[in-house]
Design an enzyme around this catalytic site. Structure first.
Site, PDB file in Angstrom:
ATOM      1  N   GLY A 140      -1.122  11.367 -24.931  1.00 55.37           N
ATOM      2  CA  GLY A 140      -1.221  12.427 -25.919  1.00 55.37           C
ATOM      3  C   GLY A 140      -2.607  12.314 -26.532  1.00 55.37           C
ATOM      4  N   CYS A 141      -3.117  13.337 -27.199  1.00 51.72           N
ATOM      5  CA  CYS A 141      -4.505  13.242 -27.604  1.00 51.72           C
ATOM      6  C   CYS A 141      -4.886  14.274 -28.652  1.00 51.72           C
ATOM      7  CB  CYS A 141      -5.438  13.470 -26.427  1.00 51.72           C
ATOM      8  SG  CYS A 141      -5.201  12.319 -25.108  1.00 51.72           S
ATOM      9  N   ALA A 142      -6.099  14.096 -29.171  1.00 50.54           N
ATOM     10  CA  ALA A 142      -6.717  15.110 -30.005  1.00 50.54           C
ATOM     11  C   ALA A 142      -8.021  15.527 -29.338  1.00 50.54           C
ATOM     12  CB  ALA A 142      -7.027  14.530 -31.375  1.00 50.54           C
ATOM     13  N   ARG A 181      -3.370  11.527 -34.111  1.00 50.20           N
ATOM     14  CA  ARG A 181      -3.112  11.984 -32.753  1.00 50.20           C
ATOM     15  C   ARG A 181      -3.600  10.977 -31.711  1.00 50.20           C
ATOM     16  NH1 ARG A 181      -1.476  17.270 -32.479  1.00 50.20           N
ATOM     17  NH2 ARG A 181      -1.836  17.239 -30.239  1.00 50.20           N
ATOM     18  N   HIS A 237     -12.908  13.401 -28.468  1.00 46.58           N
ATOM     19  CA  HIS A 237     -11.557  13.131 -28.013  1.00 46.58           C
ATOM     20  C   HIS A 237     -11.017  11.881 -28.669  1.00 46.58           C
ATOM     21  CE1 HIS A 237      -8.482  11.850 -24.982  1.00 46.58           C
ATOM     22  NE2 HIS A 237      -8.247  13.135 -24.992  1.00 46.58           N
TER      23      HIS A 237
END
Lengths: 510, 145, 432
Positions: free
Chosen positions: C39-41, C68, C222
């Protein structure tokens, strides 16, 4: 007459308390197993004639009949199995090749049953096909290397056109087609069922090498016309009345050998459809006598393309044999738009048992090998792969696609939907289910309206299941599963098998 | 009205229509009891066969039913609303004029208890006549004209 | 040397190089063989006037989405940071140790003229531990040769052809270099751009690389939340390939299909990440196949058949063919991506928008972000803020750098986008 050494295979168990002597069984059995005894008003059965097709059991209104495997057994012997003994008895009696029908029934590994499919959890949402679009539309045909566009000026506006026209494609609403089964080997009602179902559902059926009966010309948009070694029924009209042409080189059940439709089956209709004299044997040679190597195949492919003005995909069907990967590569280079690969468990109307059960390789391994080989050579996109040879359920379909197939052919599964009970006696032409026969008394038993409905139901059901599985894996278009072996895991397979299949073992993460 | 249509090309001569008709018109309405314990139950549908050609035929419930015309006792009636031709067994005197008049030969003598004419009643109390419902190949269809 | 011999020489040299450089004795430390879902930003900013600004804003933005990520990966891509070497390839390379570096530099020397090299300046940050050796090179390919269409005489050897050949050479070098398991990875290989990434929270990575000292006109970033516990510096985002940088939030369910598709065109997926395959898809489609960026979303997030079906005939035929040809490039599963390149920033969602993506505009600045909060943090009062629909790209070009005519086609963006998204107007007039 010498003593016959073979015992009957089945036992008809009739519950006297339930039998009402209505004689439905007597009237339905084409093998004359049941007989009404007028003297005492009972029905008697002769086990030795029973082929185990279950027609009587299915139609008996009181459920008084049960077909059982006969329990009389030889002394147990893991080497000299009952089948070997029986075949030897049979051959000692007749001096002939042991014939059989449908696909190989020997306990070779079924790789589908050792492959498991994936699903999403947490890191990736699964998709509910009842609420979100889920696409299983499939195109069969040669794809260009890349997109090439050119602007053209038409009626004062600039419009994008393709530099090269897209090669002809077959559009399928489900990645499942009905495989080649000729009129002759199966009844016209069976072919009609397939043709109507394909046309109503948006997929294709295949004429086999039986030519195209005049009643079926109307289903041309959903017909793949086959050109086999006998060239039965092949002319320009035939080629152009289908949506695609398939050159049949081999068949999974009997790689390397031809076919033989006995003259008794060549009635007026079959003879006109196949364009041969009534009553004459229809013999398909083992090879095409104008194809002795790959360059000859290429010539035939282009001859057929010329005849159809490059408007129809031309494919080649081969059986899965040891060298299937390089052969497939050659076929792509020879110009085929699709390749159909038929695994060794594929069905047949008639084949020598020794060939059916001992020649060829499983479709799972053949598919994996061909897909990888074509990718390595950078030509996978130039051809569509249709695989066949015992696709038994939607799970097999989805596994085949994840292994790299574009679509699958179903033959046996379609016949089972039409009522086939896999008694493996197609070659006797006495099919009680009206499928593998030309006897008008028997062919009536398959009402094509019912057949069509059942086939459509089968495709509908499989589509639902395919969509459910796709959604579970977080995928909403079937093209995103094609060759996506990351979604497959093997169970109980050795390193070599896993490496050929190109999949990891269950328990291994990405 | 809804009538039974015959698709002879799909009649497989199994005669299950006859069997279920007999059960329907038996006392017990149960197949085993009917066939084991009751005698002379008549099927009102008849499968005709020549070679591989066969079809099941029952009363056509004709527009101008000759049997109604021929009936001397008024037992044979055509229901104006439903169009179904039935024989009122209480009125029937067993003169067999209807049998003589029927162009299809689908009226029979009922031999079980009393001599009355016996014919297809379209299983009036069922959604589909039993012969239609039990035809394994849909060679009989029940539909509107 | 005459022309023929010249070509021959080029070809020989190329084929020698093009056979994957053999990086022997590199040890296998990080190559787990696992693809790690995460999962990520994501966050990105572009100044369409091409004005440079430092890394503070992007760090503040991504830091806002701290929750995140989980501290196992963060990174930044910056465009316009090396104006003094803007014509040279800037390589950022991770080395596990000096042995790996020594071996790798032999190959770099062999293939490139090295104009300048150093270690990327970093500062100690408490939460960042055991970084690799992070080296930086400004390079010019020594020997290039590649078969080019229309390459008929020496006079045709213009700058564009040479540039394309150089790109091809660098692509092949980087791909082969990274495919070889070992302790060195080229993480960034474009011109006038660079990728800064590592194991840690993105804001800490930003401090570590002292991004306040760099000025760029595009910044993407990221924050990573991988689902395994071993952080790997090479596995952090952005993923870089030539001028491409990709940051990505999501998991690609079509990974296997996409990977096989790009590998058919010679790309080697060696980082075992979804993001890598995305970068290759962009490189293949845009750079190699010359497909306009305006069409890319119709491939990567292709419209549904049912939606194509109701379009006017010519658009329908076009989009249908596009899907038939590039079906294997359809990216399935949830994703939001921000792609950087020298001339543009491009953000895209999967076609049913299973991952968040918000965009905003303020003067010459365009922001894209996983969450609106990050945008509001650095731009309290945007002129416009919107949620792009699934499959609808946010595409901003540096002024004057809109795509050049490729293969004689230029698609005018407004008309085209409108004609497809409004589902009724004609394809005619889509060209300029």
């Amino acid at each position: 007459m010498a003593l016959k050494l073979n015992q009957s295979e089945f036992e008809i168990v009739r519950d006297k308390g339930k039998c009402i002597s209505c004689q439905v069984c007597v009237r339905q059995c084409s093998n004359d197993v049941h007989e009404y005894d007028e003297d005492d008003g009972t029905v008697l059965s002769d086990n030795s004639k029973c082929v185990g097709c279950h027609r009587c059991e299915t139609l008996c209104p009181t459920g008084s009949i049960k077909i059982k495997r006969r329990e009389s057994e030889f002394k147990s012997n893991a080497n000299w199995t009952a089948e070997h003994l029986k075949n030897i008895y049979k051959q000692a009696e007749t001096g002939g090749v042991v014939l059989t029908s449908m696909g190989c029934d020997k306990p070779y590994p079924v790789y589908w049953d050792h492959i498991l499919f994936n699903a999403s959890q947490v890191t990736n949402p699964s998709i509910d096909p009842l609420r979100e679009p889920m696409e299983i539309k499939t195109f069969i045909g040669r794809k260009p290397d890349r997109l090439e566009l050119k602007p053209v000026r038409e009626s004062g506006s600039n419009i994008i056109r393709f530099k090269n026209n897209l090669e002809p494609q077959l559009e399928l609403s489900v990645p499942v087609l009905f495989s080649a089964m000729s009129y002759g080997s199966i009844s016209l009602n069976a072919v009609k069922s397939l043709a109507k179902a394909a046309s109503e559902f948006g997929t294709f059926y295949n004429t086999g090498e039986g030519g195209l009966h005049k009643d079926l010309r109307g289903y041309g948009n959903n017909t793949i016309v086959q050109v086999a070694s006998g060239r039965f029924g092949v002319d320009k009209d035939y080629l152009n009345s289908g949506a695609a042409v398939e050159i049949k080189i081999g068949q999974g059940a009997k790689p390397g050998i031809g076919g033989h439709l006995p003259g008794e089956k060549v009635n007026y209709d079959v003879s006109t459809t196949r364009m041969i004299p009534e009553g004459s044997d229809a013999i398909s040679p083992a090879p095409h006598h104008d194809i002795y190597s790959i360059e000859d195949l290429s010539q035939l492919i282009y001859a057929l393309k010329e005849a159809t003005e490059y408007k129809k995909p031309v494919g080649v069907k081969i059986s899965a044999v040891h060298n299937v990967a390089p052969i497939a590569s050659g076929i792509v280079r020879a110009g085929a738009d699709f390749i159909s690969i038929d695994g060794f468990r594929g069905g047949t109307g008639a084949a020598p048992q020794v060939i059916r059960d001992n020649v060829g390789i499983p479709i799972e391994l053949a598919l994996a090998a061909v897909d990888i080989r074509l990718r390595e050579e950078g030509i996978r996109h130039k051809v569509s792969l249709i695989v066949a040879g015992s696709i038994r359920s939607s799970a097999d379909v989805i596994k085949a696609i994840a292994l790299g197939a574009d679509a699958v052919y179903i033959g046996t599964a379609a016949l089972v939907a039409l009522g086939c009970h896999l008694c493996q006696k197609c070659y006797t032409s006495k099919c009680n289910w009206g499928i593998a026969t030309q006897d008008p008394y028997l062919t009536k038993r398959l009402n094509p309206e019912i057949g069509t409905r059942k086939l459509i139901n089968l495709l509908t059901a499989w589509s639902h299941e395919i969509k459910e599985m796709l959604g579970g894996a977080g995928i909403n278009a079937i093209e995103s599963l094609r060759g996506n072996r990351e979604h497959l895991r093997g169970v109980g397979l050795n390193e070599k098998e896993l490496s050929i299949l190109g999949i990891k073992h269950a328990g291994e993460a990405w | 009205m809804k009538k039974i249509y015959i698709k002879e090309e799909y009649c497989i001569a199994c005669r299950l229509c006859e069997i279920y008709c007999q059960v329907k018109h038996s006392k017990s309405k149960k197949i085993l009891k009917a066939f084991k314990n009751e005698t002379d139950i008549l099927s009102r549908v008849l499968v005709e066969e020549i070679g591989y050609n066969s079809f099941a035929i029952q009363c056509r419930h004709c527009e101008d039913a000759p049997c109604v015309e021929a009936c001397i006792s008024g037992a044979m009636q055509k229901n104006k609303n439903t169009g179904i031709v039935t024989c009122d067994e209480k009125k029937c005197v067993g003169c067999w004029m209807c049998i003589m008049a029927c162009p299809y030969g689908v009226i029979k003598r009922d031999l079980s208890e009393k001599k009355v004419a016996s014919k297809c009643d379209l299983c009036g109390d069922e959604e589909y006549p039993v012969c239609v419902r039990n035809c394994p190949n849909e060679a009989l269809q029940f539909k509107d004209i | 040397m005459d022309y023929k011999n010249y070509i021959k020489k080029l070809n020989n040299e190329f084929s020698a190089v093009n056979q994957a450089p053999v990086f022997k004795n590199k040890h296998e430390k990080y190559v787990s063989g696992y693809r790690v879902p995460s999962g990520c930003a994501v966050f990105g900013i572009i100044n369409e006037d091409g004005q440079l600004f430092d890394g503070r804003m992007v760090i503040d933005g991504i830091a806002m989405m701290h929750d995140r990520s989980n501290g196992l990966g963060g990174g930044f891509a910056a465009y316009g940071i090396y104006p003094q070497y803007k014509n040279e390839y800037a390589f950022h390379v991770f080395y596990d140790d000096s042995i790996a570096r020594k071996e790798a530099e032999i190959f770099l020397h062999k293939a490139f003229k090295i104009l300048y090299a150093d270690e990327i300046p970093t500062q100690k940050v408490k939460s960042i531990s055991s970084p690799p050796i992070i080296a930086r090179y400004f390079l010019r390919p020594k020997n290039i040769s590649i078969e080019l269409e229309g390459f008929e005489s020496k006079n045709d050897l213009n700058d564009e052809i040479i540039n394309r050949a150089e790109e091809e050479f660098v692509a092949s070098f980087v791909s082969n270099f990274n495919a070889d398991p070992g302790g060195s990875y080229i993480i960034s290989s474009g011109k006038n751009m660079g990728i800064f990434k590592g194991v840690g929270y993105p804001e800490d990575i930003g401090e570590f690389y002292k991004l306040d000292d760099y000025s760029a006109y595009i910044w993407t970033s990221h924050g990573r939340f991988p689902t395994n516990s071993t952080g790997w510096w090479g596995g952090a985002h952005p993923f870089g390939f030539l001028n491409w940088s990709v940051v990505h939030n999501g998991e690609i369910s079509s990974y296997g299909t996409n990977k096989r598709f790009v590998s058919g065109f010679g790309y080697k997926c060696s980082f075992s990440t979804d993001t890598e395959v995305l970068a290759y898809l962009f490189d293949l489609l845009v750079r190699k196949h010359g497909i306009s960026l305006y069409l890319i979303n119709y491939i990567l997030a292709a419209p549904f058949w049912d939606d194509i079906e109701i379009l006017p005939e010519d658009i329908k035929e076009f989009l249908k063919a596009l899907r038939i040809i590039y079906g294997r490039a359809l990216v399935n599963g949830p994703f939001s991506i921000v792609v950087g390149n020298n001339n543009f920033m491009y953000a895209l969602n999967d076609r049913i928008k299973l991952r968040p993506l918000v965009a905003a505009k303020k003067g010459p600045l365009t922001f894209v972000s996983s969450e609106e909060s990050a945008i509001r943090k650095v731009c309290t009062n945007p002129d416009a803020i919107w949620n792009p629909k699934g499959g609808e790209p946010v595409m901003v070009f540096i002024k004057g750098k809109e795509p050049a005519v490729k293969s004689g086609i230029k698609i005018k963006k407004e008309n085209f986008i409108e004609s497809v998204s409004s589902l009724n107007s004609s394809f005619a007039g889509a060209l300029e």
